[in-house]
Design a protein around this motif. Structure first.
Motif, short mmCIF file in Angstrom:
data_model
loop_
_atom_site.label_atom_id
_atom_site.label_comp_id
_atom_site.label_asym_id
_atom_site.label_seq_id
_atom_site.Cartn_x
_atom_site.Cartn_y
_atom_site.Cartn_z
N GLU B 71 0.85 -1.21 0.00
CA GLU B 71 0.00 0.00 0.00
C GLU B 71 0.88 1.24 0.00
O GLU B 71 0.62 2.22 -0.69
CB GLU B 71 -0.88 0.04 1.25
CG GLU B 71 -1.82 -1.12 1.40
CD GLU B 71 -3.18 -0.83 0.78
OE1 GLU B 71 -3.43 0.30 0.35
OE2 GLU B 71 -3.97 -1.79 0.73
N ARG B 75 1.33 3.94 -2.91
CA ARG B 75 0.71 5.17 -2.39
C ARG B 75 -0.79 5.03 -2.19
O ARG B 75 -1.50 6.03 -2.13
CB ARG B 75 0.97 6.36 -3.33
CG ARG B 75 2.43 6.64 -3.56
CD ARG B 75 3.05 7.22 -2.30
NE ARG B 75 4.39 7.72 -2.57
CZ ARG B 75 4.68 9.00 -2.72
NH1 ARG B 75 3.75 9.89 -2.59
NH2 ARG B 75 5.90 9.38 -2.97
N THR B 76 -1.28 3.80 -2.15
CA THR B 76 -2.71 3.63 -1.95
C THR B 76 -3.08 3.84 -0.48
O THR B 76 -4.26 3.99 -0.16
CB THR B 76 -3.16 2.23 -2.39
OG1 THR B 76 -2.19 1.30 -1.96
CG2 THR B 76 -3.30 2.15 -3.87
N ASP B 77 -2.06 3.86 0.40
CA ASP B 77 -2.37 4.14 1.80
C ASP B 77 -3.01 5.52 1.93
O ASP B 77 -3.77 5.78 2.85
CB ASP B 77 -1.12 4.03 2.67
CG ASP B 77 -0.02 5.00 2.24
OD1 ASP B 77 0.04 5.31 1.04
OD2 ASP B 77 0.76 5.43 3.10
N GLN B 78 -2.71 6.38 0.95
CA GLN B 78 -3.31 7.71 0.98
C GLN B 78 -4.83 7.63 0.83
O GLN B 78 -5.55 8.39 1.47
CB GLN B 78 -2.72 8.55 -0.17
CG GLN B 78 -2.17 9.84 0.32
CD GLN B 78 -1.26 10.52 -0.69
OE1 GLN B 78 -0.85 9.94 -1.68
NE2 GLN B 78 -0.95 11.76 -0.43
N ALA B 79 -5.27 6.71 -0.01
CA ALA B 79 -6.72 6.54 -0.17
C ALA B 79 -7.34 5.98 1.10
O ALA B 79 -8.40 6.41 1.54
CB ALA B 79 -7.02 5.62 -1.35
#
Lengths: 321, 234
Positions: B71, B75-79
């Motif tokens: 993640e 950079r999906t942790d941002q979502a």
């Protein structure tokens, strides 16, 4: 709608965002302009609650992000600089996941179809995201931000990587969204901001160096309006004729063009238009205007000046409103 | 939480991860099962269970390594972190996703029980209790590995550290016997996974073991949440 107050972010000794404040009204499109590394993304990450501020507050629709993160986050649609896409999912599966994650209470299939139509990705809905081009990925990221029709949209450089046609489409989309949503969108491309936004906040080295309406930014920065005149006639006559016009602050002759023709810069108060008075005054003094144009700073001038000034340590204090 | 759990499971089963993990788990356990029960002519599954410990130590990091490091890398942790979902929901969704995949692997022991039924009556108490023990211990390792994954962007580092932690817990008994200082060895044996796990293999549903493993799970889920909170506040 969105109120940012004294927001500061420090990493150790470096201050990335330094005490910035601004508000965005409902239905306003705010352009967040600044050179790369000015602190745009950091500010946006703080507004959306991805990172916390070192000090200062962000209030969205009356709720503070740290007091009631759930409520604030649910009314923000966020497109980060790098779209948060799961490369292994299809576009539709991904949007379904984001729909569930955001706990949207709308008819699922219809809403996702509508959003996909809006950003024009319906034709790739069954494709796996990792096989999409940059432009499509960016638009999938955009679609994700639009899910649930959040009242506030925060878009971090939404047009990066798109071709000119797509850039225009996205700009128009942002404009049309601005009617219903509050939009904050960042860019380092000036023409993009001036074409899309109602208001511009210029940020440089973590500080706000200007906050003004798009059409007023040039004026706001220099503090007055300027008119450039090429007049045929003796200098004394011209100066006397111009001096008496109400609203005129300062007259300067900048150059002798040829023979009797000189170039004058007239500075006058903001908020009025003196061009007709200038025309009549010069004409009745027996002189001739060969050329008259606004000498206000263009957005480019303002932007370059603001960001350059800040780097030399000065601040354009007069530009703050 | 449901959304994250669903995505976790679909990402395991839409990629090769779930199938490779299951194939390894079934393959090795089948080999141990045949090797001990058939060749050794016994109805006891205990040797199989004991051998599986080593396999689990290597498999669980593979299940859990991508949970957060991937993640972060994409950079999906941002979502996730800017969504209205709470950190607890996010971490719990990840944990349950990994745990369910692991639990599906563990179901194979009931199949071995059924196979034994063709020849003699299997000791269902042992099978049931050991599977519960295996699930709890695996859950604890998953929680630890998710925590490790939250610390790094690299899946490889997450996997290697996870395996190292697993091996240390596996060898804790040996380590304890090597230490001569009384209080250190007793402290270490108190946190030794094998000690608690071995009680289950005797067919005892050991409450201290249950409490121990559930505490480890809760503790590391809490630590993982703290990692994200700390990152946010740094």
């Amino acid at each position: 709608m969105v109120e940012v107050k004294n927001l500061t972010k420090r990493y150790g000794d470096t201050t990335v965002v330094d005490n910035i404040s601004f508000t965005v009204e409902t239905g306003e499109v705010l352009g967040f302009l600044g050179p790369n590394g000015a602190g745009k993304s950091t500010t946006m990450n703080m507004i959306t609650g991805y990172i916390s501020s070192s000090s200062g507050t962000v209030t969205v629709d009356g709720s503070e992000i740290l007091d009631d993160p759930k409520k604030v986050k649910s009314c923000i649609g966020y497109l980060p600089e790098i779209p948060p896409l799961y490369a292994d999912m299809t576009v539709r599966k991904y949007l379904e996941f984001m729909f569930d994650l955001k706990k949207v209470r709308l008819p699922k299939k219809e809403h996702i179809d509508e959003v996909m139509r809006l950003v024009k990705i319906s034709d790739v809905s069954e494709r796996i995201i990792k096989h999409l081009s940059k432009g499509y990925r960016q638009r999938v990221g955009f679609a994700q931000a639009l899910l649930g029709n959040p009242p506030v949209l925060i878009l971090d450089e939404p047009t990066v990587g798109l071709d000119p046609q797509q850039i225009i489409e996205i700009r128009n989309l942002i404009k049309s969204l601005g009617k219903k949503h509050t939009v904050i969108f960042s860019s380092h491309v000036l023409s993009e901001i001036s074409a899309t936004c109602d208001r511009i906040v210029v940020i440089s080295n973590g500080k706000i160096v200007a906050d003004a309406r798009t059409d007023e930014l040039g004026t706001a920065v220099s503090g007055e309006q300027k008119l450039s005149l090429d007049v045929e006639g003796s200098q004394g006559t011209v100066l006397n004729a111009l001096k008496v016009i109400p609203g005129v602050l300062k007259i300067r002759k900048t150059s002798e063009l040829s023979g009797e023709v000189g170039r004058y810069i007239v500075e006058y108060q903001t908020g009025i238009d003196i061009r007709r008075d200038v025309f009549r005054a010069i004409a009745s003094a027996g002189c001739v205007i060969l050329n008259m144009e606004s000498a206000n700073e263009t957005l480019e001038d303002s932007f370059l000046r603001l960001t350059a000034e800040d780097q030399t340590g000065n601040t354009a204090g007069g530009a703050r409103k | 939480m449901k959304a994250i759990l669903k995505r976790e499971l679909s990402s395991y089963f839409n990629s090769a991860v779930a199938y490779i993990v299951m194939a390894m788990f079934f393959g090795f356990s089948g080999w141990f099962f045949v090797g001990t029960c058939f060749v050794g002519n016994t109805s006891s599954l205990s040797p199989t269970f004991n051998n599986m410990f080593v396999i689990i130590v290597f498999l669980i990091p593979i299940i859990a390594m991508k949970t957060f490091s991937e993640e972060k890398r994409q950079r999906t942790d941002q979502a996730l972190l800017t969504s209205p979902a709470s950190l607890f929901e996010i971490v719990m969704g990840k944990f349950l996703g990994a745990f369910i995949l692991y639990a599906i692997c563990c179901l194979i022991f009931f199949v071995y029980g059924l196979v034994i039924m063709f020849f003699t009556t299997p000791d269902w108490a042992v099978i049931l209790c050991t599977t519960v023990g295996l699930l709890l211990m695996g859950g604890a390792l998953i929680a630890i590995d998710i925590f490790v994954s939250a610390l790094t962007e690299s899946q490889v580092i997450a996997a290697i550290v996870g395996m190292a932690v697993g091996l240390i817990t596996y060898m804790m008994g040996t380590i304890v016997s090597m230490i001569e200082v009384e209080w250190i060895s007793s402290a270490l044996s108190a946190v030794s996974f094998t000690n608690y796990y071995s009680n289950f293999t005797y067919g005892i549903l050991d409450p201290t073991g249950i409490v121990f493993f559930i505490s480890v799970i809760a503790l590391f889920i809490f630590f993982t949440i703290r990692v994200f909170e700390r990152k946010r506040w740094s």
